[in-house]
Design a protein around this motif. Sequence first.
Motif, PDB file in Angstrom:
ATOM      1  N   ARG A 142     -36.629 101.918 128.408  1.00  0.00           N
ATOM      2  CA  ARG A 142     -37.872 101.195 128.688  1.00  0.00           C
ATOM      3  C   ARG A 142     -39.022 102.160 128.971  1.00  0.00           C
ATOM      4  O   ARG A 142     -40.157 101.929 128.533  1.00  0.00           O
ATOM      5  CB  ARG A 142     -37.671 100.247 129.869  1.00  0.00           C
ATOM      6  CG  ARG A 142     -36.913  98.979 129.509  1.00  0.00           C
ATOM      7  CD  ARG A 142     -36.957  97.972 130.645  1.00  0.00           C
ATOM      8  NE  ARG A 142     -36.163  98.410 131.786  1.00  0.00           N
ATOM      9  CZ  ARG A 142     -34.876  98.144 131.948  1.00  0.00           C
ATOM     10  NH1 ARG A 142     -34.229  97.444 131.024  1.00  0.00           N
ATOM     11  NH2 ARG A 142     -34.231  98.552 133.020  1.00  0.00           N
ATOM     12  N   TYR A 145     -39.988 103.824 125.564  1.00  0.00           N
ATOM     13  CA  TYR A 145     -40.598 102.827 124.670  1.00  0.00           C
ATOM     14  C   TYR A 145     -41.997 102.478 125.177  1.00  0.00           C
ATOM     15  O   TYR A 145     -42.980 102.464 124.407  1.00  0.00           O
ATOM     16  CB  TYR A 145     -39.706 101.591 124.620  1.00  0.00           C
ATOM     17  CG  TYR A 145     -39.933 100.681 123.419  1.00  0.00           C
ATOM     18  CD1 TYR A 145     -41.186 100.547 122.825  1.00  0.00           C
ATOM     19  CD2 TYR A 145     -38.886  99.933 122.886  1.00  0.00           C
ATOM     20  CE1 TYR A 145     -41.382  99.719 121.739  1.00  0.00           C
ATOM     21  CE2 TYR A 145     -39.081  99.099 121.794  1.00  0.00           C
ATOM     22  CZ  TYR A 145     -40.324  98.990 121.225  1.00  0.00           C
ATOM     23  OH  TYR A 145     -40.529  98.175 120.149  1.00  0.00           O
ATOM     24  N   LEU A 193     -46.389  98.132 119.634  1.00  0.00           N
ATOM     25  CA  LEU A 193     -44.994  97.841 119.977  1.00  0.00           C
ATOM     26  C   LEU A 193     -44.085  98.006 118.766  1.00  0.00           C
ATOM     27  O   LEU A 193     -42.988  98.580 118.870  1.00  0.00           O
ATOM     28  CB  LEU A 193     -44.884  96.420 120.523  1.00  0.00           C
ATOM     29  CG  LEU A 193     -45.439  96.183 121.928  1.00  0.00           C
ATOM     30  CD1 LEU A 193     -45.458  94.686 122.244  1.00  0.00           C
ATOM     31  CD2 LEU A 193     -44.605  96.923 122.979  1.00  0.00           C
ATOM     32  N   GLY A 197     -41.406 101.195 118.360  1.00  0.00           N
ATOM     33  CA  GLY A 197     -39.974 100.900 118.270  1.00  0.00           C
ATOM     34  C   GLY A 197     -39.338 101.513 117.038  1.00  0.00           C
ATOM     35  O   GLY A 197     -38.276 102.140 117.117  1.00  0.00           O
ATOM     36  N   LEU A 288     -41.436  90.094 115.987  1.00  0.00           N
ATOM     37  CA  LEU A 288     -40.795  90.043 117.307  1.00  0.00           C
ATOM     38  C   LEU A 288     -39.307  90.401 117.214  1.00  0.00           C
ATOM     39  O   LEU A 288     -38.755  91.062 118.105  1.00  0.00           O
ATOM     40  CB  LEU A 288     -40.964  88.655 117.915  1.00  0.00           C
ATOM     41  CG  LEU A 288     -42.414  88.242 118.216  1.00  0.00           C
ATOM     42  CD1 LEU A 288     -42.448  86.830 118.782  1.00  0.00           C
ATOM     43  CD2 LEU A 288     -43.066  89.219 119.182  1.00  0.00           C
ATOM     44  N   GLY A 289     -38.660  89.978 116.111  1.00  0.00           N
ATOM     45  CA  GLY A 289     -37.256  90.333 115.922  1.00  0.00           C
ATOM     46  C   GLY A 289     -37.066  91.823 115.739  1.00  0.00           C
ATOM     47  O   GLY A 289     -36.110  92.417 116.260  1.00  0.00           O
ATOM     48  N   ILE A 291     -39.043  94.195 116.947  1.00  0.00           N
ATOM     49  CA  ILE A 291     -39.285  94.835 118.243  1.00  0.00           C
ATOM     50  C   ILE A 291     -38.049  94.715 119.133  1.00  0.00           C
ATOM     51  O   ILE A 291     -37.596  95.697 119.735  1.00  0.00           O
ATOM     52  CB  ILE A 291     -40.514  94.208 118.927  1.00  0.00           C
ATOM     53  CG1 ILE A 291     -41.777  94.542 118.128  1.00  0.00           C
ATOM     54  CG2 ILE A 291     -40.649  94.704 120.356  1.00  0.00           C
ATOM     55  CD1 ILE A 291     -43.020  93.810 118.621  1.00  0.00           C
ATOM     56  N   ALA A 292     -37.487  93.499 119.202  1.00  0.00           N
ATOM     57  CA  ALA A 292     -36.278  93.308 120.004  1.00  0.00           C
ATOM     58  C   ALA A 292     -35.104  94.088 119.430  1.00  0.00           C
ATOM     59  O   ALA A 292     -34.293  94.672 120.168  1.00  0.00           O
ATOM     60  CB  ALA A 292     -35.933  91.807 120.070  1.00  0.00           C
ATOM     61  N   GLY A 293     -34.996  94.127 118.097  1.00  0.00           N
ATOM     62  CA  GLY A 293     -33.912  94.875 117.470  1.00  0.00           C
ATOM     63  C   GLY A 293     -34.016  96.362 117.731  1.00  0.00           C
ATOM     64  O   GLY A 293     -33.003  97.036 117.970  1.00  0.00           O
ATOM     65  N   CYS A 294     -35.226  96.913 117.695  1.00  0.00           N
ATOM     66  CA  CYS A 294     -35.415  98.341 117.993  1.00  0.00           C
ATOM     67  C   CYS A 294     -35.008  98.648 119.428  1.00  0.00           C
ATOM     68  O   CYS A 294     -34.360  99.676 119.696  1.00  0.00           O
ATOM     69  CB  CYS A 294     -36.872  98.726 117.764  1.00  0.00           C
ATOM     70  SG  CYS A 294     -37.373  98.770 116.028  1.00  0.00           S
ATOM     71  N   TYR A 295     -35.373  97.767 120.332  1.00  0.00           N
ATOM     72  CA  TYR A 295     -34.982  97.971 121.732  1.00  0.00           C
ATOM     73  C   TYR A 295     -33.460  97.943 121.877  1.00  0.00           C
ATOM     74  O   TYR A 295     -32.863  98.779 122.571  1.00  0.00           O
ATOM     75  CB  TYR A 295     -35.620  96.899 122.614  1.00  0.00           C
ATOM     76  CG  TYR A 295     -35.220  96.992 124.069  1.00  0.00           C
ATOM     77  CD1 TYR A 295     -35.790  97.942 124.906  1.00  0.00           C
ATOM     78  CD2 TYR A 295     -34.270  96.114 124.604  1.00  0.00           C
ATOM     79  CE1 TYR A 295     -35.417  98.018 126.236  1.00  0.00           C
ATOM     80  CE2 TYR A 295     -33.902  96.198 125.932  1.00  0.00           C
ATOM     81  CZ  TYR A 295     -34.475  97.142 126.742  1.00  0.00           C
ATOM     82  OH  TYR A 295     -34.103  97.228 128.059  1.00  0.00           O
ATOM     83  N   GLY A 296     -32.818  96.979 121.215  1.00  0.00           N
ATOM     84  CA  GLY A 296     -31.359  96.896 121.281  1.00  0.00           C
ATOM     85  C   GLY A 296     -30.676  98.113 120.676  1.00  0.00           C
ATOM     86  O   GLY A 296     -29.682  98.619 121.224  1.00  0.00           O
TER      87      GLY A 296
END
Length: 307
Positions: A142, A145, A193, A197, A288-289, A291-296
């Motif tokens: 976090r 990122y 963002l 990512g 948004l997917g 961004i969330a996928g990069c974080y995961g």
Amino acid sequence: MAVEQPPAQVQEPTRAGEQTRIHNIGYRNYDGPRLGRAYARRSLYSQSLRGAYGLGRSVKSKVLPMLLFVVMCVPAAIMVAVAVATKANALPLDYTRYAVVMQAVIGLYVASQAPQSVSRDLRFKTVPLYFSRPVETGDYVRAKYAALASAMFVLTAAPLVVLYVGALLAKLDFSDQTKGFAQGLVSVALLSLLFAGIGLVISAVTPRRGFGIAAVIAVMTISYGAVSTVQAIAETQSGTDAIPWLGLFSPITLIDGVQTAFLGASSSFPGGEGPTSAQGVVYLVVVLGLIAGCYGLLMRRYRKAGL
């Protein structure tokens, strides 16, 4: 802080009747304040954010990010000067279009700073040292990122501020300029963002900074070039219905599609036909997917890297 005292020697008998010496060098336990994970996370964030512009590092490290920052702002300053001198009724370029036009500079910034943020930690194997403190995998991911996304937001929002201030100095309509400025900030926040990512995920794969830079440039440049080429071919073949769907396969065209559908921006797609509102929902979900996928993916990568 450790305080050294004169060593004391204690002799204890061993089983063999010999004597061994135990040296007490006088170190005391730390009894100061323990600031915890939140402080460590903030420190890592601020350090990474400063490093994205070379602050606190050598002069050589400052050259490229500062140069790219200037390159991003100079065209905006020129546009403002032209608008003031000619007493124009509008700015030469919309706020939402500026980042799309300057996407090559933004891509180069991501390619140069994303590997700097994470690749060196992997190369010199300092990641386990972070996790030996009260810093967990999520804290590290976090902080990194958020730092790169913040650095990119500064890079992309600064020229919009120049445009906005210049528009007010040129006495353009306040409400129209404020609305356009707000839409531009939303657009570049989403762009920051997404690009941060993607850049971090690619850079975290390899500890070699040079490989990371080349890979990020390739992904950003090749995807945009391929999508633009295929869209142009589709337009010449009267396949205009396919043009908006092709924009789903490049980061910058994704942002273009979202802002066209929801922020009233003009599209840079061939023919000027951006996605409809229904297609814009698909664009937003994909962004948004991603961004969330990069974080995961970063979380998964650093669970292994911290071992």
